[in-house]
Enzyme design. Structure first.
Site, PDB file in Angstrom:
ATOM      1  N   GLY A 213       0.842  -1.196   0.000  1.00  0.00           N
ATOM      2  CA  GLY A 213       0.000   0.000   0.000  1.00  0.00           C
ATOM      3  C   GLY A 213       0.874   1.241   0.000  1.00  0.00           C
ATOM      4  O   GLY A 213       1.936   1.255  -0.623  1.00  0.00           O
ATOM      5  N   GLU A 214       0.412   2.285   0.661  1.00  0.00           N
ATOM      6  CA  GLU A 214       1.108   3.585   0.756  1.00  0.00           C
ATOM      7  C   GLU A 214       1.364   4.239  -0.597  1.00  0.00           C
ATOM      8  O   GLU A 214       2.182   5.143  -0.707  1.00  0.00           O
ATOM      9  CB  GLU A 214       2.485   3.531   1.450  1.00  0.00           C
ATOM     10  CG  GLU A 214       2.782   2.497   2.390  1.00  0.00           C
ATOM     11  CD  GLU A 214       4.178   2.556   3.041  1.00  0.00           C
ATOM     12  OE1 GLU A 214       5.167   3.019   2.451  1.00  0.00           O
ATOM     13  OE2 GLU A 214       4.249   2.111   4.187  1.00  0.00           O
ATOM     14  N   GLY A 215       0.712   3.748  -1.649  1.00  0.00           N
ATOM     15  CA  GLY A 215       0.947   4.322  -2.964  1.00  0.00           C
ATOM     16  C   GLY A 215       2.226   3.842  -3.635  1.00  0.00           C
ATOM     17  O   GLY A 215       2.617   4.376  -4.669  1.00  0.00           O
TER      18      GLY A 215
END
Length: 340
Positions: free
Chosen positions: A304-306
């Protein structure tokens, strides 16, 4: 159209009246591409990406102000023990982003990407979706509007990511509501759920979709009942980017579920979006297939987290640079296949 004054009304109008691609910019980009010093199609998807940039930015392909926007939210459903991590980790990771200590920080530095972190009322988790809506319509609409502000500082490529303990449970519930199948089709380990924790996660998704089943024909209701603040904010950001002609890169399983809400409301809603990567979360490839997309990367990531979208931004920047920086046959004095 009757005006009811309900909070979602403005978003329904936006979704109905989405701008299309800029055909003039696309034609100009195609004409230049035919003159570049390479065999036609030899750069593969890089050429497709350059054309996509032109069509959705309305200008020659370029990435000058890329932005990674991470939305962080907490979820009431975590009280059911559906993840090995406590919700407090969301706030701790937001602080880690701010301090430059996360994976996304390193990727942004490497590829010269801007980074913004949005803390979405982390002290106030959403409702427990197994027995109540995650958000009221008013709160969901307000969070979408907040997400729309992510582009306020100006960007020409928006990379969307999230942070939120429990949000792969949320994504699985959204996918089950939108696409059917079984909870097992959509629930994966997320941040390491296994054994009894995974069983509780599956049970929570089943219970949530069953509880809300009479209200799931409307995609925006799916979002407010089963989603979370980061889901609503990402949906708002994608919508705002479309209105402002900003191409979008979507990250992993959770970000894809936010995008799916918009596509369910309007089949063309994601035409200005690419999927940055397919994550290791088992349901992600199925979800991407439902959107009719092909991810740019497959690196087995599930953070996640971009991070996947940010890595893909490096490819998009390369596609734009090749299109704008390569010499034409005429400039380079190279014989074209069509010249005699």
């Amino acid at each position: 159209m009757s005006v009811t004054g309900l909070p979602f009304d403005d978003f329904r109008v936006l979704l109905r009246d989405l701008p299309g691609p800029d055909t003039q910019a696309l034609s100009a980009a195609r004409a230049r591409d035919r003159q570049l010093t390479k065999p036609p199609g030899s750069l593969g998807r890089l050429e497709e990406i350059a054309m996509w940039l032109a069509a959705w930015s309305g200008r020659a392909p370029a990435v000058n102000r890329p932005l990674v926007a991470i939305f962080a939210g907490n979820h009431g459903v975590t009280k059911h023990g559906i993840t090995p991590y406590p919700s407090s980790v969301t706030q701790q990771m937001v602080e880690n982003f701010a301090a430059g200590g996360a994976a996304i920080n390193q990727i942004c530095v490497t590829h010269d990407l801007g980074l913004k972190i949005f803390d979405l009322a982390l002290d106030y988790p959403t409702g427990d979706i197994t027995c109540e809506p995650a958000l009221s319509e008013r709160d969901c609409a307000a969070t979408m509007a907040f997400g729309m502000e992510a582009i306020a500082g100006g960007t020409d490529l928006l990379c969307l990511g999230e942070m939120g303990i429990g949000n792969t449970t949320i994504a699985a519930a959204i996918n089950l509501a939108l696409y059917g199948g079984t909870a097992e089709d959509w629930v994966g380990p997320g941040t390491g759920s296994e054994g009894d924790v995974l069983e509780r996660k599956i049970a929570a998704v089943k219970q949530a979709v069953a509880f809300h089943r009479d209200h799931l024909s409307d995609p925006l209701e799916v979002m407010r009942r089963l989603g979370g603040r980061e889901i609503a904010a990402m949906a708002g950001a994608i919508l705002a980017a479309r209105v402002e002609r900003i191409p979008v890169l979507i990250d992993g399983y959770v970000a894809t579920s936010a995008a799916a809400i918009l596509k369910a409301a309007n089949p063309s809603a994601l035409d200005h979006c690419l999927i940055g990567h397919v994550s290791a979360e088992p349901g992600h490839l199925k979800a991407i297939d439902k959107l009719g997309k092909t991810p740019l990367l497959a690196l087995g990531m599930r953070l996640g987290e971009g991070t996947g979208a940010a890595l893909a931004a490096g490819i998009v920047k390369s596609a734009a640079a090749c299109h704008s920086g390569m010499a034409t046959f005429e400039q380079a004095g190279v014989s074209n296949a069509n010249s005699h």
